[in-house]
Enzyme design. Structure first.
Site, PDB file in Angstrom:
ATOM      1  N   ARG A   1      -3.920   6.711   0.586  1.00  0.00           N
ATOM      2  CA  ARG A   1      -4.452   7.952   1.153  1.00  0.00           C
ATOM      3  C   ARG A   1      -3.505   8.697   2.066  1.00  0.00           C
ATOM      4  O   ARG A   1      -3.738   9.864   2.378  1.00  0.00           O
ATOM      5  CB  ARG A   1      -5.759   7.649   1.886  1.00  0.00           C
ATOM      6  CG  ARG A   1      -6.922   7.463   0.931  1.00  0.00           C
ATOM      7  CD  ARG A   1      -8.114   6.897   1.642  1.00  0.00           C
ATOM      8  NE  ARG A   1      -7.727   5.609   2.196  1.00  0.00           N
ATOM      9  CZ  ARG A   1      -8.511   4.844   2.937  1.00  0.00           C
ATOM     10  NH1 ARG A   1      -9.715   5.240   3.240  1.00  0.00           N
ATOM     11  NH2 ARG A   1      -8.083   3.692   3.377  1.00  0.00           N
TER      12      ARG A   1
ATOM     13  N   ARG B   1      -7.733  11.594  -6.038  1.00  0.00           N
ATOM     14  CA  ARG B   1      -9.009  10.996  -5.647  1.00  0.00           C
ATOM     15  C   ARG B   1     -10.137  12.019  -5.513  1.00  0.00           C
ATOM     16  O   ARG B   1     -11.307  11.640  -5.492  1.00  0.00           O
ATOM     17  CB  ARG B   1      -8.818  10.198  -4.362  1.00  0.00           C
ATOM     18  CG  ARG B   1      -8.191   8.828  -4.611  1.00  0.00           C
ATOM     19  CD  ARG B   1      -9.206   7.803  -5.105  1.00  0.00           C
ATOM     20  NE  ARG B   1     -10.079   7.398  -4.011  1.00  0.00           N
ATOM     21  CZ  ARG B   1     -11.321   7.785  -3.839  1.00  0.00           C
ATOM     22  NH1 ARG B   1     -11.880   8.617  -4.678  1.00  0.00           N
ATOM     23  NH2 ARG B   1     -12.016   7.344  -2.807  1.00  0.00           N
TER      24      ARG B   1
ATOM     25  N   ASP C   1      -6.514  -3.228  -7.163  1.00  0.00           N
ATOM     26  CA  ASP C   1      -7.072  -3.714  -5.903  1.00  0.00           C
ATOM     27  C   ASP C   1      -7.348  -5.207  -6.019  1.00  0.00           C
ATOM     28  O   ASP C   1      -7.362  -5.762  -7.126  1.00  0.00           O
ATOM     29  CB  ASP C   1      -8.360  -2.965  -5.541  1.00  0.00           C
ATOM     30  CG  ASP C   1      -8.667  -3.114  -4.055  1.00  0.00           C
ATOM     31  OD1 ASP C   1      -7.985  -2.460  -3.244  1.00  0.00           O
ATOM     32  OD2 ASP C   1      -9.544  -3.918  -3.713  1.00  0.00           O
TER      33      ASP C   1
ATOM     34  N   TYR D   1     -14.494 -11.826   1.252  1.00  0.00           N
ATOM     35  CA  TYR D   1     -15.245 -10.650   0.772  1.00  0.00           C
ATOM     36  C   TYR D   1     -16.569 -11.062   0.128  1.00  0.00           C
ATOM     37  O   TYR D   1     -17.598 -10.406   0.326  1.00  0.00           O
ATOM     38  CB  TYR D   1     -14.407  -9.824  -0.200  1.00  0.00           C
ATOM     39  CG  TYR D   1     -13.354  -8.991   0.501  1.00  0.00           C
ATOM     40  CD1 TYR D   1     -13.714  -7.843   1.193  1.00  0.00           C
ATOM     41  CD2 TYR D   1     -12.019  -9.362   0.496  1.00  0.00           C
ATOM     42  CE1 TYR D   1     -12.764  -7.082   1.858  1.00  0.00           C
ATOM     43  CE2 TYR D   1     -11.055  -8.604   1.159  1.00  0.00           C
ATOM     44  CZ  TYR D   1     -11.438  -7.471   1.836  1.00  0.00           C
ATOM     45  OH  TYR D   1     -10.507  -6.725   2.501  1.00  0.00           O
TER      46      TYR D   1
ATOM     47  N   ARG E   1       0.830  -1.217   0.000  1.00  0.00           N
ATOM     48  CA  ARG E   1       0.000   0.000   0.000  1.00  0.00           C
ATOM     49  C   ARG E   1       0.859   1.261   0.000  1.00  0.00           C
ATOM     50  O   ARG E   1       0.514   2.250   0.655  1.00  0.00           O
ATOM     51  CB  ARG E   1      -0.962  -0.003   1.203  1.00  0.00           C
ATOM     52  CG  ARG E   1      -1.790  -1.273   1.373  1.00  0.00           C
ATOM     53  CD  ARG E   1      -2.778  -1.512   0.246  1.00  0.00           C
ATOM     54  NE  ARG E   1      -3.937  -0.659   0.298  1.00  0.00           N
ATOM     55  CZ  ARG E   1      -5.081  -0.962   0.904  1.00  0.00           C
ATOM     56  NH1 ARG E   1      -5.225  -2.122   1.500  1.00  0.00           N
ATOM     57  NH2 ARG E   1      -6.083  -0.132   0.887  1.00  0.00           N
TER      58      ARG E   1
HETATM   59  O1  CP3 Z   1       0.391   0.636  -3.085  1.00  0.00           O
HETATM   60  C1  CP3 Z   1      -0.809   0.507  -3.328  1.00  0.00           C
HETATM   61  O2  CP3 Z   1      -1.689   1.153  -2.739  1.00  0.00           O
HETATM   62  C2  CP3 Z   1      -1.111  -0.424  -4.462  1.00  0.00           C
HETATM   63  C3  CP3 Z   1      -2.444  -0.768  -4.735  1.00  0.00           C
HETATM   64  C4  CP3 Z   1      -3.253  -1.579  -3.744  1.00  0.00           C
HETATM   65  C5  CP3 Z   1      -4.510  -1.140  -3.240  1.00  0.00           C
HETATM   66  N1  CP3 Z   1      -5.097  -2.180  -2.597  1.00  0.00           N
HETATM   67  C6  CP3 Z   1      -5.079   0.186  -3.441  1.00  0.00           C
HETATM   68  C7  CP3 Z   1      -6.201   0.638  -2.585  1.00  0.00           C
HETATM   69  C8  CP3 Z   1      -3.058  -2.880  -3.303  1.00  0.00           C
HETATM   70  C9  CP3 Z   1      -1.858  -3.787  -3.505  1.00  0.00           C
HETATM   71  C10 CP3 Z   1      -4.232  -3.245  -2.588  1.00  0.00           C
HETATM   72  C11 CP3 Z   1      -4.471  -4.578  -2.048  1.00  0.00           C
HETATM   73  C12 CP3 Z   1      -5.638  -4.777  -1.188  1.00  0.00           C
HETATM   74  N2  CP3 Z   1      -6.918  -4.339  -1.344  1.00  0.00           N
HETATM   75  C13 CP3 Z   1      -5.617  -5.619  -0.065  1.00  0.00           C
HETATM   76  C14 CP3 Z   1      -4.418  -6.411   0.376  1.00  0.00           C
HETATM   77  C15 CP3 Z   1      -3.507  -5.593   1.175  1.00  0.00           C
HETATM   78  C16 CP3 Z   1      -3.942  -5.513   2.602  1.00  0.00           C
HETATM   79  O3  CP3 Z   1      -4.068  -4.377   3.075  1.00  0.00           O
HETATM   80  O4  CP3 Z   1      -4.163  -6.552   3.186  1.00  0.00           O
HETATM   81  C17 CP3 Z   1      -6.913  -5.624   0.473  1.00  0.00           C
HETATM   82  C18 CP3 Z   1      -7.374  -6.368   1.700  1.00  0.00           C
HETATM   83  C19 CP3 Z   1      -7.733  -4.820  -0.339  1.00  0.00           C
HETATM   84  C20 CP3 Z   1      -9.205  -4.577  -0.218  1.00  0.00           C
HETATM   85  C21 CP3 Z   1      -9.508  -3.156   0.054  1.00  0.00           C
HETATM   86  N3  CP3 Z   1      -9.248  -2.137  -0.830  1.00  0.00           N
HETATM   87  C22 CP3 Z   1     -10.165  -2.589   1.178  1.00  0.00           C
HETATM   88  C23 CP3 Z   1     -10.626  -3.362   2.382  1.00  0.00           C
HETATM   89  C24 CP3 Z   1     -10.260  -1.219   0.955  1.00  0.00           C
HETATM   90  C25 CP3 Z   1     -10.951  -0.199   1.829  1.00  0.00           C
HETATM   91  C26 CP3 Z   1     -10.165   0.122   3.027  1.00  0.00           C
HETATM   92  C27 CP3 Z   1      -8.949   0.926   2.693  1.00  0.00           C
HETATM   93  O5  CP3 Z   1      -7.852   0.491   3.055  1.00  0.00           O
HETATM   94  O6  CP3 Z   1      -9.103   1.958   2.065  1.00  0.00           O
HETATM   95  C28 CP3 Z   1      -9.638  -0.947  -0.288  1.00  0.00           C
HETATM   96  C29 CP3 Z   1      -9.505   0.370  -0.927  1.00  0.00           C
HETATM   97  C30 CP3 Z   1      -8.152   0.748  -1.474  1.00  0.00           C
HETATM   98  N4  CP3 Z   1      -7.309  -0.070  -2.167  1.00  0.00           N
HETATM   99  C31 CP3 Z   1      -7.592   2.048  -1.450  1.00  0.00           C
HETATM  100  C32 CP3 Z   1      -6.376   1.989  -2.148  1.00  0.00           C
HETATM  101  C33 CP3 Z   1      -5.423   3.111  -2.444  1.00  0.00           C
HETATM  102  C34 CP3 Z   1      -8.235   3.272  -0.824  1.00  0.00           C
HETATM  103  C35 CP3 Z   1      -9.349   3.686  -1.690  1.00  0.00           C
HETATM  104  C36 CP3 Z   1      -9.559   5.157  -1.680  1.00  0.00           C
HETATM  105  O7  CP3 Z   1      -8.804   5.873  -2.348  1.00  0.00           O
HETATM  106  O8  CP3 Z   1     -10.511   5.607  -1.015  1.00  0.00           O
END
Ligand code: CP3
Length: 349
Positions: free
Chosen positions: A38, A47, A83, A160, A34
């Site tokens: 944000r 965003r 994602d 999920y 990640r």
């Molecule tokens: O470096 C990066 O950010 C690369 C991209 C990336 C995202 N999600 C972007 C994202 C990666 C590799 C992920 C993987 C992901 N997504 C996981 C595995 C990693 C981990 O944390 O265990 C999981 C469980 C998810 C599912 C997910 N995506 C959730 C539960 C959420 C909402 C909660 C949160 O953390 O925001 C997301 C949204 C998400 N994925 C965001 C980003 C940048 C935030 C969305 C936004 O901009 O509002």
């Protein structure tokens, strides 16, 4: 596509790729799960213009977000900006990212019969935007920076589908697993076949390696992991592992580490609930490892960040095959200067 031999391919000679193969490196490579998100003001600015799923489906923007992040942080690898969950859409699940609650699935899998409507992915065309993101990210970075493709692991994606979103305890998921064992295996097998195709497609599109995220499987004990999960994670990984290094990551339960290694992966991701040396021992020193600073340490002062980073490096003991990372993703609200401090500390060794 023919692959050049490793020694002749400059994209195989980066710090990160050599560490995956447990070759000696001048310094430990570092990237962060990640790393684009944000906590970065630049990301928040983008965003404000575009929704999260729309961003994922716009390869040019997704690539830009990750390339800018890699340049700003100076990390040694670029995971594609995407994602875990968009893969579920062509499988028949109705996905939405809501402002406050994160992902929501409007037609969750709740009864055994619901598994029948989870479609296996015949081809990856409907997630072609992800392959375009891989290619655009690859095109925008030097050979020294590998591009990491990724997917959710069968357990985490099934979680999920069943919970209809994220969860703390994954209670409905485990209830489904214990009550409907045959349907559970059917569901995970469908997901595993889709994930396998999806990972291979990302490698074909130009990724140098892939990571499988089993973010939430730590809610299971080892016997249940072996019975309900391991064969499916193994199936999801096998084909990609024949072609490239695979990072297999799980969080929440260090007792699963030997089983993760058994399921597959040339690199095993370790979280902070075990010290890196003991975690590596559990994985087996013949594999590479990735980890394992607690992401919440990044909320401390800079000296603490530096100190705790050095402690992780010390636990790796100079063995070949350590990739520095957090034990889980960077959290929203993390001070950017502390992320930079961590990266500087790894580079100084
Ligand atoms: O470096 C990066 O950010 C690369 C991209 C990336 C995202 N999600 C972007 C994202 C990666 C590799 C992920 C993987 C992901 N997504 C996981 C595995 C990693 C981990 O944390 O265990 C999981 C469980 C998810 C599912 C997910 N995506 C959730 C539960 C959420 C909402 C909660 C949160 O953390 O925001 C997301 C949204 C998400 N994925 C965001 C980003 C940048 C935030 C969305 C936004 O901009 O509002």
């Amino acid at each position: 596509m023919t692959t050049p031999p490793v020694a002749a391919d400059p994209r195989q000679q980066s710090l990160m790729m050599r560490a995956c193969r447990r070759e000696p490196v001048e310094r430990t490579p570092v990237w962060l799960m990640r790393q684009a998100g944000r906590y970065l003001p630049e990301y928040r600015a983008i965003r404000e213009q575009v929704g999260f799923l729309e961003l994922c489906k716009t390869p040019r923007l997704s690539a830009e977000v990750m390339i800018a992040t890699v340049e700003r942080l100076g990390v040694d690898a670029a995971i594609i900006f995407s994602d875990l969950l968009p893969l579920l859409e062509p499988m028949g699940l109705d996905l939405e990212f809501t402002a406050g609650e994160g992902p929501v699935i409007h037609n969750p899998v709740r009864e055994a019969a619901d598994v029948q409507r989870v479609r296996e992915l015949a081809d990856v065309d409907r997630v072609g935007f992800v392959m375009d993101t891989v290619a655009a990210t690859r095109a925008g970075l030097p050979d020294s920076i590998p591009v990491i493709g990724f997917a959710g692991a069968p357990f985490t994606l099934a979680g999920y589908c069943i919970e209809a979103g994220t969860s703390k305890a994954w209670t409905l998921t485990k209830q489904f697993m214990y009550r409907h064992e045959a349907a559970w295996h059917d569901l995970l097998a469908r997901i595993a076949r889709a994930v396998s195709r999806y990972l291979v497609a990302q490698l074909d599109a130009g990724a140098q390696l892939v990571q499988l995220f089993d973010s939430w499987v730590g809610c299971l004990g080892p016997d249940d992991y072996r019975r309900y999960v391991l064969p499916h994670s193994r199936a999801a990984l096998a084909e990609a592992a024949r072609r490239a290094p695979v990072i297999h990551f799980a969080s929440g339960n260090p007792a699963l580490l030997p089983l993760l290694a058994e399921a597959g992966g040339s690199v095993i991701g370790i979280d902070w609930r075990i010290d890196l040396e003991r975690g590596w021992e559990a994985v087996g020193f013949e594999r590479a490892v990735q980890g394992n600073l607690d992401p919440i340490v990044l909320f401390a002062d800079r000296q603490t960040v530096r100190q705790r980073t050095r402690e992780v490096l010390a636990r790796a003991g100079g063995r070949p095959g350590h990739i520095f990372n957090l034990g889980h993703g960077v959290l929203p609200g993390t001070p950017v200067e502390n992320v930079l401090e961590l990266i500087a500390a790894v580079k100084e060794g």
